[in-house]
Motif scaffolding. Structure first.
Motif, PDB file in Angstrom:
ATOM      1  N   THR A  29       0.813  -1.216   0.000  1.00  0.00           N
ATOM      2  CA  THR A  29       0.000   0.000   0.000  1.00  0.00           C
ATOM      3  C   THR A  29       0.847   1.268   0.000  1.00  0.00           C
ATOM      4  N   ASP A  30       2.165   1.123   0.013  1.00  0.00           N
ATOM      5  CA  ASP A  30       3.099   2.251   0.041  1.00  0.00           C
ATOM      6  C   ASP A  30       3.767   2.358  -1.326  1.00  0.00           C
TER       7      ASP A  30
ATOM      8  N   GLY B 266      -9.710  -8.146   6.392  1.00  0.00           N
ATOM      9  CA  GLY B 266     -10.512  -7.015   6.839  1.00  0.00           C
ATOM     10  C   GLY B 266     -11.183  -7.274   8.166  1.00  0.00           C
ATOM     11  N   SER B 267     -11.237  -8.548   8.565  1.00  0.00           N
ATOM     12  CA  SER B 267     -11.894  -8.915   9.820  1.00  0.00           C
ATOM     13  C   SER B 267     -10.909  -9.396  10.873  1.00  0.00           C
TER      14      SER B 267
ATOM     15  N   ALA C  32     -10.013  -0.430   3.004  1.00  0.00           N
ATOM     16  CA  ALA C  32      -8.723  -0.964   3.434  1.00  0.00           C
ATOM     17  C   ALA C  32      -8.433  -2.306   2.776  1.00  0.00           C
ATOM     18  N   VAL C  33      -9.452  -3.150   2.682  1.00  0.00           N
ATOM     19  CA  VAL C  33      -9.277  -4.459   2.047  1.00  0.00           C
ATOM     20  C   VAL C  33      -8.927  -4.294   0.569  1.00  0.00           C
TER      21      VAL C  33
ATOM     22  N   PHE D  49      -5.704  -2.734  -5.149  1.00  0.00           N
ATOM     23  CA  PHE D  49      -4.833  -1.624  -5.550  1.00  0.00           C
ATOM     24  C   PHE D  49      -3.365  -1.938  -5.288  1.00  0.00           C
ATOM     25  N   GLY D  50      -3.099  -2.706  -4.232  1.00  0.00           N
ATOM     26  CA  GLY D  50      -1.719  -3.101  -3.946  1.00  0.00           C
ATOM     27  C   GLY D  50      -1.153  -3.986  -5.039  1.00  0.00           C
ATOM     28  N   VAL D  51      -1.998  -4.827  -5.616  1.00  0.00           N
ATOM     29  CA  VAL D  51      -1.555  -5.688  -6.716  1.00  0.00           C
ATOM     30  C   VAL D  51      -1.200  -4.850  -7.941  1.00  0.00           C
TER      31      VAL D  51
END
Length: 255
Positions: A67-68, A97-98, A121-122, A128-130
């Motif tokens: 995510t960075d 997420g849980s 966040a999920v 998006f991280g992919v």
């Protein structure tokens, strides 16, 4: 033969300090690849890399938070400087997420009452991280004679399986976060495969099965090594292998 006359295969696995990612890294190292252990926590990443080296593999830790964006670009620069190319990218990092809960208890994802911040966040990690990691690594993958990208999906992302009223997943709570994120990842896999097919880059999604990991509070019935099997197969496909598909250990998984 020196390093200039041989091609040492290099594989990057995100979220590889534990679980399926770590098992995948260990297996690829056993097959003779140099494995790069992507992990948010440098200490945990180094511990996993050290374990792989102790078992006879060639492994290195890479600090990587999907995510960075700046951190991902820095990791790509490090890989380029150290190895010059990348042959395999396994987008394994993902979150439920849980937290660490069994699927039966993941009722905070029911669509009618879900927290949108959790959904965001999920998707930030699982989708998006992919995109962030794949795009950063593509220039390095293009330098490989046989580049492969494997995205860690789940049967929970199958629209076909989820839409069966009394199907295998019908006993699980409905999900507005994790399951849709994997459905989106499957769609993304197809789009990357379509774009990169002409370049010989094979892109597929893997369903590891219900594996005993932190993400399900260790309620899974498969070992991480068993879960890694489908991933490793897709990471080592021959030139005539499929692209744009969704596969489990036993073959294709319905969309």
């Amino acid at each position: 033969m020196n390093e200039h006359t041989t091609h040492r295969q290099v594989a990057l696995i995100t979220g590889a300090n534990k679980g399926i990612g770590r098992a995948t890294a260990e297996r690829l190292a056993e097959l003779g690849m140099t494995v790069l252990i992507g992990a948010r926590d440098p200490r945990r990443g180094e511990e996993a890399a050290a374990a792989a080296r102790a078992a006879g593999g060639d492994a290195h830790a890479v600090t990587l938070d999907v995510t960075d964006q700046a951190g991902v670009r820095e990791a790509a620069r490090w890989i380029e400087e150290r190895f010059g190319h990348l042959d395999v990218l396994v987008n394994n990092a993902g979150i439920s997420g849980s937290g660490q809960v069994s699927p039966q208890d993941a009722r905070d994802q029911v669509p009618s009452s879900v927290d949108l911040d959790m959904v965001r966040a999920v998707f930030e990690t699982n989708v998006f991280g992919v995109i962030t990691v794949t795009n950063a690594m593509l220039p390095l993958l293009r330098r490989s004679p046989a580049p492969r990208v494997v995205n860690l999906s789940s049967a929970a992302g199958s629209l076909t399986v989820n839409s069966i009223p009394d199907g295998p997943l019908s006993g699980l709570p409905e999900s507005a976060a994790y399951s849709p994120s994997k459905t989106a990842l499957n769609a993304l896999t197809v789009q990357y495969a379509n774009e990169l097919r002409k370049d010989g880059i094979l892109v597929n999604a893997a369903d590891p099965g219900f594996v005993d990991t932190d993400i399900n509070d260790h309620t899974g019935y498969l070992t991480t090594a068993q879960g890694a099997a489908a991933v490793v197969r897709l990471a080592t496909l021959g030139a005539d292998g499929p692209t744009g598909g969704f596969f489990g250990t036993d073959g294709p998984v319905p969309w």
